[in-house]
Design a protein around this motif. Sequence first.
Motif, PDB file in Angstrom:
ATOM      1  N   LEU A 130       0.825  -1.203   0.000  1.00 18.12           N
ATOM      2  CA  LEU A 130       0.000   0.000   0.000  1.00 18.12           C
ATOM      3  C   LEU A 130       0.864   1.261   0.000  1.00 18.12           C
ATOM      4  O   LEU A 130       0.625   2.187  -0.779  1.00 18.12           O
ATOM      5  CB  LEU A 130      -0.916  -0.001   1.223  1.00 18.12           C
ATOM      6  N   MET A 131       1.873   1.300   0.840  1.00 17.88           N
ATOM      7  CA  MET A 131       2.716   2.474   0.943  1.00 17.88           C
ATOM      8  C   MET A 131       3.589   2.657  -0.301  1.00 17.88           C
ATOM      9  O   MET A 131       3.907   3.781  -0.698  1.00 17.88           O
ATOM     10  CB  MET A 131       3.582   2.411   2.200  1.00 17.88           C
ATOM     11  N   THR A 132       3.979   1.555  -0.922  1.00 17.61           N
ATOM     12  CA  THR A 132       4.737   1.648  -2.163  1.00 17.61           C
ATOM     13  C   THR A 132       3.875   2.257  -3.264  1.00 17.61           C
ATOM     14  O   THR A 132       4.316   3.128  -4.012  1.00 17.61           O
ATOM     15  CB  THR A 132       5.257   0.270  -2.591  1.00 17.61           C
ATOM     16  N   GLY A 133       2.622   1.794  -3.368  1.00 20.74           N
ATOM     17  CA  GLY A 133       1.698   2.362  -4.341  1.00 20.74           C
ATOM     18  C   GLY A 133       1.472   3.840  -4.091  1.00 20.74           C
ATOM     19  O   GLY A 133       1.424   4.653  -5.024  1.00 20.74           O
ATOM     20  N   ARG A 134       1.345   4.200  -2.828  1.00 21.50           N
ATOM     21  CA  ARG A 134       1.144   5.611  -2.485  1.00 21.50           C
ATOM     22  C   ARG A 134       2.341   6.452  -2.913  1.00 21.50           C
ATOM     23  O   ARG A 134       2.176   7.558  -3.455  1.00 21.50           O
ATOM     24  CB  ARG A 134       0.912   5.743  -0.985  1.00 21.50           C
ATOM     25  N   ARG A 135       3.552   5.937  -2.675  1.00 24.07           N
ATOM     26  CA  ARG A 135       4.751   6.668  -3.074  1.00 24.07           C
ATOM     27  C   ARG A 135       4.793   6.899  -4.583  1.00 24.07           C
ATOM     28  O   ARG A 135       5.100   7.994  -5.049  1.00 24.07           O
ATOM     29  CB  ARG A 135       6.012   5.903  -2.639  1.00 24.07           C
ATOM     30  N   VAL A 136       4.480   5.859  -5.352  1.00 24.11           N
ATOM     31  CA  VAL A 136       4.482   5.976  -6.808  1.00 24.11           C
ATOM     32  C   VAL A 136       3.509   7.068  -7.263  1.00 24.11           C
ATOM     33  O   VAL A 136       3.834   7.905  -8.108  1.00 24.11           O
ATOM     34  CB  VAL A 136       4.107   4.622  -7.451  1.00 24.11           C
ATOM     35  N   ARG A 166      -8.330   2.641  -0.820  1.00 22.41           N
ATOM     36  CA  ARG A 166      -7.476   3.420   0.064  1.00 22.41           C
ATOM     37  C   ARG A 166      -6.481   4.246  -0.738  1.00 22.41           C
ATOM     38  O   ARG A 166      -6.197   5.407  -0.400  1.00 22.41           O
ATOM     39  CB  ARG A 166      -6.737   2.509   1.047  1.00 22.41           C
ATOM     40  N   LEU A 167      -5.940   3.676  -1.799  1.00 20.44           N
ATOM     41  CA  LEU A 167      -4.968   4.406  -2.611  1.00 20.44           C
ATOM     42  C   LEU A 167      -5.581   5.639  -3.270  1.00 20.44           C
ATOM     43  O   LEU A 167      -5.002   6.724  -3.245  1.00 20.44           O
ATOM     44  CB  LEU A 167      -4.381   3.488  -3.688  1.00 20.44           C
ATOM     45  N   THR A 168      -6.742   5.467  -3.876  1.00 26.93           N
ATOM     46  CA  THR A 168      -7.354   6.617  -4.558  1.00 26.93           C
ATOM     47  C   THR A 168      -7.811   7.678  -3.570  1.00 26.93           C
ATOM     48  O   THR A 168      -7.709   8.876  -3.848  1.00 26.93           O
ATOM     49  CB  THR A 168      -8.515   6.171  -5.470  1.00 26.93           C
ATOM     50  N   LEU A 169      -8.285   7.275  -2.390  1.00 23.69           N
ATOM     51  CA  LEU A 169      -8.742   8.253  -1.409  1.00 23.69           C
ATOM     52  C   LEU A 169      -7.577   8.953  -0.718  1.00 23.69           C
ATOM     53  O   LEU A 169      -7.675  10.127  -0.366  1.00 23.69           O
ATOM     54  CB  LEU A 169      -9.647   7.581  -0.372  1.00 23.69           C
ATOM     55  N   GLY A 193     -10.920  12.176   2.708  1.00 27.40           N
ATOM     56  CA  GLY A 193     -10.781  12.095   4.155  1.00 27.40           C
ATOM     57  C   GLY A 193     -11.475  10.906   4.784  1.00 27.40           C
ATOM     58  O   GLY A 193     -11.482  10.765   6.015  1.00 27.40           O
ATOM     59  N   MET A 194     -12.036  10.014   3.973  1.00 29.19           N
ATOM     60  CA  MET A 194     -12.785   8.873   4.505  1.00 29.19           C
ATOM     61  C   MET A 194     -12.095   7.546   4.178  1.00 29.19           C
ATOM     62  O   MET A 194     -12.723   6.506   4.053  1.00 29.19           O
ATOM     63  CB  MET A 194     -14.210   8.876   3.940  1.00 29.19           C
ATOM     64  N   ASP A 195     -10.752   7.599   4.071  1.00 31.42           N
ATOM     65  CA  ASP A 195     -10.014   6.396   3.671  1.00 31.42           C
ATOM     66  C   ASP A 195      -9.923   5.355   4.771  1.00 31.42           C
ATOM     67  O   ASP A 195      -9.334   4.290   4.567  1.00 31.42           O
ATOM     68  CB  ASP A 195      -8.607   6.776   3.195  1.00 31.42           C
ATOM     69  N   TYR A 254     -17.012   1.093   5.136  1.00 33.21           N
ATOM     70  CA  TYR A 254     -18.166   1.059   4.239  1.00 33.21           C
ATOM     71  C   TYR A 254     -17.881   1.854   2.963  1.00 33.21           C
ATOM     72  O   TYR A 254     -18.255   1.441   1.858  1.00 33.21           O
ATOM     73  CB  TYR A 254     -19.404   1.618   4.952  1.00 33.21           C
ATOM     74  N   VAL A 255     -17.195   2.968   3.125  1.00 30.71           N
ATOM     75  CA  VAL A 255     -16.800   3.769   1.965  1.00 30.71           C
ATOM     76  C   VAL A 255     -15.783   2.999   1.126  1.00 30.71           C
ATOM     77  O   VAL A 255     -15.876   2.964  -0.112  1.00 30.71           O
ATOM     78  CB  VAL A 255     -16.217   5.128   2.409  1.00 30.71           C
ATOM     79  N   LEU A 256     -14.807   2.377   1.787  1.00 24.11           N
ATOM     80  CA  LEU A 256     -13.788   1.608   1.066  1.00 24.11           C
ATOM     81  C   LEU A 256     -14.421   0.485   0.247  1.00 24.11           C
ATOM     82  O   LEU A 256     -14.061   0.247  -0.905  1.00 24.11           O
ATOM     83  CB  LEU A 256     -12.772   1.032   2.046  1.00 24.11           C
ATOM     84  N   ARG A 257     -15.405  -0.188   0.835  1.00 30.93           N
ATOM     85  CA  ARG A 257     -16.073  -1.268   0.113  1.00 30.93           C
ATOM     86  C   ARG A 257     -16.891  -0.722  -1.055  1.00 30.93           C
ATOM     87  O   ARG A 257     -16.901  -1.290  -2.145  1.00 30.93           O
ATOM     88  CB  ARG A 257     -16.963  -2.055   1.084  1.00 30.93           C
ATOM     89  N   ALA A 258     -17.568   0.402  -0.854  1.00 29.00           N
ATOM     90  CA  ALA A 258     -18.393   0.979  -1.918  1.00 29.00           C
ATOM     91  C   ALA A 258     -17.529   1.427  -3.097  1.00 29.00           C
ATOM     92  O   ALA A 258     -17.878   1.188  -4.263  1.00 29.00           O
ATOM     93  CB  ALA A 258     -19.191   2.173  -1.376  1.00 29.00           C
ATOM     94  N   VAL A 259     -16.387   2.054  -2.808  1.00 32.23           N
ATOM     95  CA  VAL A 259     -15.482   2.505  -3.875  1.00 32.23           C
ATOM     96  C   VAL A 259     -14.921   1.298  -4.621  1.00 32.23           C
ATOM     97  O   VAL A 259     -14.905   1.263  -5.858  1.00 32.23           O
ATOM     98  CB  VAL A 259     -14.338   3.354  -3.289  1.00 32.23           C
TER      99      VAL A 259
END
Length: 249
Positions: A127-133, A163-166, A211-213, A217-222
Amino acid sequence: MCAFPIAASNVLTCTDSYRRLGMEDPLSRFALIKAVLAPAMRLMFRPQVEGLERIPGEGPVILAGNHLTFIDSIVLPVVSKRQVQFIGKDEYVTGKGIKGRAMAWFFTGVGMIPVDRDGANGGVAALMTGRRVLEEGKVFGIYPEGTRSPDGRLYRGRTGIARLTLMTGAPVVPFAMIGTDKLQPGGKGFPRPGKVTVRFGEPMEFSRYEGMDRDRYVLRAVTDSVMAEVMRLSGQEYVDMYATKAKAA
């Protein structure tokens, strides 16, 4: 991009690792590999690419799609105009001898970032690697299913994509691989010649959930909305189960 396994605590040390080992920047290898692979792939796979213009020409982008077989991760970077970086198994770059070094050179050159996903911090490191990219304004490719489909159907997506997109605000461009599993059944062995299709959808943005990462419920909906678009593009049957559970069963 790092040529060796990345732990959650050192995802930002890749450049230093390359310098210490005397290896060139993998970005310089990508152009060479693509120049060689693209003509060969056109002859062997006759790829039909639809919607390539939907990938933004600059800025952070997440490419999220289905995963049918091993060659998906070779086809995607070659057909994309921008270099795609993605997480891969660290075993691809830890081999010994000339063959091991050649594999490491190739896989990191096409955009793979090796991470020990089976370790205690594997999910966090990925996750953190994707965020860095993404924070560097690059393109990050991800298979939300988390593994190859065991039977050609589309399985439930894991919420790391959400989580990445949010966290980064990067748009998600869904894509579908069609036909790659027919050329390399089971993801093993040398692929046979044939025709594949890579189909890209319209960019999806989720700024309304800023701000809802951490809201599950938001993560599942996205995640489900992205997978619904992947299903539409691929025409696959959807299974509301994680692919890992299906494989275990």
